[in-house]
Write an enzyme that holds these catalytic residues in place. Structure first.
Site, PDB file in Angstrom:
ATOM      1  N   GLY A   1      36.880  -3.229 -21.911  1.00 33.86           N
ATOM      2  CA  GLY A   1      37.500  -3.864 -23.077  1.00 33.86           C
ATOM      3  C   GLY A   1      36.641  -3.656 -24.311  1.00 33.86           C
ATOM      4  O   GLY A   1      36.592  -4.478 -25.216  1.00 33.86           O
TER       5      GLY A   1
ATOM      6  N   GLY B   1      37.914  -3.973 -28.176  1.00 32.34           N
ATOM      7  CA  GLY B   1      38.420  -5.240 -28.722  1.00 32.34           C
ATOM      8  C   GLY B   1      37.508  -5.829 -29.786  1.00 32.34           C
ATOM      9  O   GLY B   1      36.530  -5.209 -30.218  1.00 32.34           O
TER      10      GLY B   1
ATOM     11  N   ASP C   1      37.557   1.544 -22.345  1.00 30.17           N
ATOM     12  CA  ASP C   1      38.724   0.786 -22.796  1.00 30.17           C
ATOM     13  C   ASP C   1      39.942   1.568 -22.332  1.00 30.17           C
ATOM     14  O   ASP C   1      39.852   2.783 -22.135  1.00 30.17           O
ATOM     15  CB  ASP C   1      38.706   0.647 -24.336  1.00 30.17           C
ATOM     16  CG  ASP C   1      39.656  -0.455 -24.813  1.00 30.17           C
ATOM     17  OD1 ASP C   1      39.190  -1.562 -25.125  1.00 30.17           O
ATOM     18  OD2 ASP C   1      40.882  -0.189 -24.837  1.00 30.17           O
TER      19      ASP C   1
ATOM     20  N   ARG D   1      42.403   2.119 -24.128  1.00 30.46           N
ATOM     21  CA  ARG D   1      42.805   2.954 -25.268  1.00 30.46           C
ATOM     22  C   ARG D   1      41.669   3.939 -25.562  1.00 30.46           C
ATOM     23  O   ARG D   1      40.520   3.693 -25.194  1.00 30.46           O
ATOM     24  CB  ARG D   1      43.020   2.075 -26.520  1.00 30.46           C
ATOM     25  CG  ARG D   1      44.067   0.978 -26.330  1.00 30.46           C
ATOM     26  CD  ARG D   1      43.835  -0.231 -27.202  1.00 30.46           C
ATOM     27  NE  ARG D   1      42.625  -0.959 -26.808  1.00 30.46           N
ATOM     28  CZ  ARG D   1      42.334  -2.169 -27.299  1.00 30.46           C
ATOM     29  NH1 ARG D   1      43.121  -2.747 -28.183  1.00 30.46           N
ATOM     30  NH2 ARG D   1      41.230  -2.802 -26.909  1.00 30.46           N
TER      31      ARG D   1
ATOM     32  N   ASN E   1      41.413   2.034 -17.349  1.00 34.39           N
ATOM     33  CA  ASN E   1      42.215   0.810 -17.220  1.00 34.39           C
ATOM     34  C   ASN E   1      41.532  -0.038 -16.159  1.00 34.39           C
ATOM     35  O   ASN E   1      41.517   0.317 -14.990  1.00 34.39           O
ATOM     36  CB  ASN E   1      43.654   1.162 -16.786  1.00 34.39           C
ATOM     37  CG  ASN E   1      44.504  -0.111 -16.690  1.00 34.39           C
ATOM     38  OD1 ASN E   1      43.964  -1.201 -16.486  1.00 34.39           O
ATOM     39  ND2 ASN E   1      45.803   0.046 -16.838  1.00 34.39           N
TER      40      ASN E   1
ATOM     41  N   TYR F   1      46.145 -18.898 -21.291  1.00 32.95           N
ATOM     42  CA  TYR F   1      44.814 -18.386 -21.626  1.00 32.95           C
ATOM     43  C   TYR F   1      43.744 -19.325 -21.073  1.00 32.95           C
ATOM     44  O   TYR F   1      42.798 -18.894 -20.421  1.00 32.95           O
ATOM     45  CB  TYR F   1      44.687 -18.269 -23.144  1.00 32.95           C
ATOM     46  CG  TYR F   1      43.356 -17.800 -23.650  1.00 32.95           C
ATOM     47  CD1 TYR F   1      42.477 -18.679 -24.270  1.00 32.95           C
ATOM     48  CD2 TYR F   1      42.977 -16.467 -23.537  1.00 32.95           C
ATOM     49  CE1 TYR F   1      41.254 -18.244 -24.766  1.00 32.95           C
ATOM     50  CE2 TYR F   1      41.759 -16.032 -24.031  1.00 32.95           C
ATOM     51  CZ  TYR F   1      40.907 -16.916 -24.644  1.00 32.95           C
ATOM     52  OH  TYR F   1      39.690 -16.498 -25.134  1.00 32.95           O
TER      53      TYR F   1
ATOM     54  N   LYS G   1      40.927 -18.877 -18.165  1.00 32.26           N
ATOM     55  CA  LYS G   1      39.495 -19.062 -18.446  1.00 32.26           C
ATOM     56  C   LYS G   1      38.869 -20.047 -17.461  1.00 32.26           C
ATOM     57  O   LYS G   1      37.764 -19.820 -16.956  1.00 32.26           O
ATOM     58  CB  LYS G   1      39.271 -19.520 -19.887  1.00 32.26           C
ATOM     59  CG  LYS G   1      39.511 -18.441 -20.932  1.00 32.26           C
ATOM     60  CD  LYS G   1      38.656 -17.212 -20.667  1.00 32.26           C
ATOM     61  CE  LYS G   1      38.815 -16.138 -21.708  1.00 32.26           C
ATOM     62  NZ  LYS G   1      38.086 -14.896 -21.365  1.00 32.26           N
TER      63      LYS G   1
HETATM   64  C1  VAH Z   1      41.809 -17.311 -29.395  1.00 30.05           C
HETATM   65  N1  VAH Z   1      39.940 -16.238 -30.542  1.00 30.05           N
HETATM   66  O1  VAH Z   1      42.069 -17.846 -30.452  1.00 30.05           O
HETATM   67  C2  VAH Z   1      40.442 -16.673 -29.234  1.00 30.05           C
HETATM   68  C3  VAH Z   1      39.472 -17.674 -28.703  1.00 30.05           C
HETATM   69  C4  VAH Z   1      38.526 -19.913 -29.011  1.00 30.05           C
HETATM   70  C5  VAH Z   1      39.543 -18.983 -29.463  1.00 30.05           C
HETATM   71  O2  VAH Z   1      39.642 -17.876 -27.372  1.00 30.05           O
HETATM   72  O3  VAH Z   1      42.579 -17.282 -28.468  1.00 30.05           O
END
Ligand code: VAH
Length: 316
Positions: free
Chosen positions: A6, A9, A32, A34, A49, A138, A142
């Site tokens: 990655g 990024g 990456d 890409r 990938n 997300y 995490k």
């Molecule tokens: C987001 N920049 O906004 C990321 C980050 C704490 C924010 O995880 O999803």
């Protein structure tokens, strides 16, 4: 030898350069999915990938990698638009990284985020160890990643380490679809248009950090004496916490004519309001010497300088 997945990024593009300046260009392999000509310009780059475990393992063997930075992730807002894809990418890359780190005895860094906390985590000075029931895919990725990191360390002895990053503000690569992206966009629009339409409500606090401090954290934690680490996945780190209104006021000190209005994005609002207002990063300070150098004033001065330079060069 260090491998970054990655690397194209927001964090990866700058971390590659920083790691190469510290450890030597040839010792940092950037990858990456890409093509990234900039990263190939001064060191080894492989188009990879990270979901392809076989190809990933081949790169680790070929370059005799002993430390991996896993920076592959769909961020919070873009993840909410496609949660199944977010899980598949974020956890696919992490599982491949953990299995490869176990099999080839590599240390592994995977960032977590303030997004790993949820609405019933304490909001102010959020503790290192507390309830974590995130309400975004997300955040679910995490927290799962943190648990897997600690499991692989305890069960298989893999040297996994991680920090919970706040919103990261940088002037090299734009962020890709996060809830904190407003704090980067505002500088670009201020320089390009003299005005900004903010998608986050004026009163919402979020932790933030300037990229140079984030890069320091990525290196410091991996160089830390493991015998001093009580925690591993994942350390609260922060440097400042502000609302859009506070950032607007700071920008107007440097650009009196700058104007900002609000057009709140309901998805980003609900995500931002579910996150902490400020983190307690005492453990990182005590266990591996974390100490941020940049605050809102110095970051704003440096961001405006860098973005103005880009405009003068016709890059934006
Ligand atoms: C987001 N920049 O906004 C990321 C980050 C704490 C924010 O995880 O999803």
């Amino acid at each position: 030898k260090i491998l970054i997945i990655g690397a194209g990024g927001q964090i990866g593009s700058e971390l590659t350069m920083r790691l190469r300046s510290v450890y030597g260009n040839e010792n940092v392999v950037a990858t990456d999915m890409r093509d990234c000509p900039m990263l190939a310009a001064n060191g080894p780059f492989v188009q990879l990938n990270a979901l392809d475990g076989e190809a990933y393992a081949e790169v680790v063997k070929k370059y005799k990698i002993d430390a991996i930075y896993n920076l592959v992730a769909l961020l919070s807002a873009v993840g909410e638009a496609n949660p199944q894809k977010a899980w598949q990418i974020n956890m696919g890359a992490l599982m491949n990284s953990l299995e490869i780190a176990r099999e080839y005895n590599c240390a592994l860094f995977t960032p977590s985020s303030i997004g790993a906390f949820g609405p019933n985590s304490p909001k102010v000075k959020t503790p290192q160890d507390t309830v974590m029931r995130p309400t975004t895919i997300y955040g679910v990725c995490k927290v799962t990643g943190e648990l897997l990191g600690d499991y692989y360390h305890k069960r298989f002895g893999v040297d996994t380490r991680s920090v919970r990053f706040p919103g990261l503000i940088s002037n090299v690569t734009l962020p890709g679809g996060g809830t904190t992206d407003y704090a980067v966009e505002i500088y670009y629009d201020a320089v390009k248009k003299g005005s900004y339409v903010c998608p986050i409500p004026s009163d919402v606090y979020m932790d933030m950090m300037y990229m140079p401090d984030a890069l320091d954290a990525c290196i410091q934690i991996m160089e830390a004496d493991p015998s001093k680490l009580v925690h591993r996945n994942s350390f609260n780190v922060t440097s400042m916490s502000f609302t859009p209104e506070m950032l607007y006021a700071e920008l107007r000190k440097a650009m009196p004519g700058f104007t900002m209005t609000y057009d709140v994005d309901p998805v980003k609002e609900s995500i931002a309001r579910s996150w902490p207002d400020s983190l307690d990063d005492t453990c990182a300070r005590e266990e591996w010497g974390w100490k941020p150098k940049w605050d809102m004033k110095s970051m704003t001065e440096d961001m405006l300088r860098a973005v103005r330079e880009k405009k003068e060069k016709g890059l934006i």
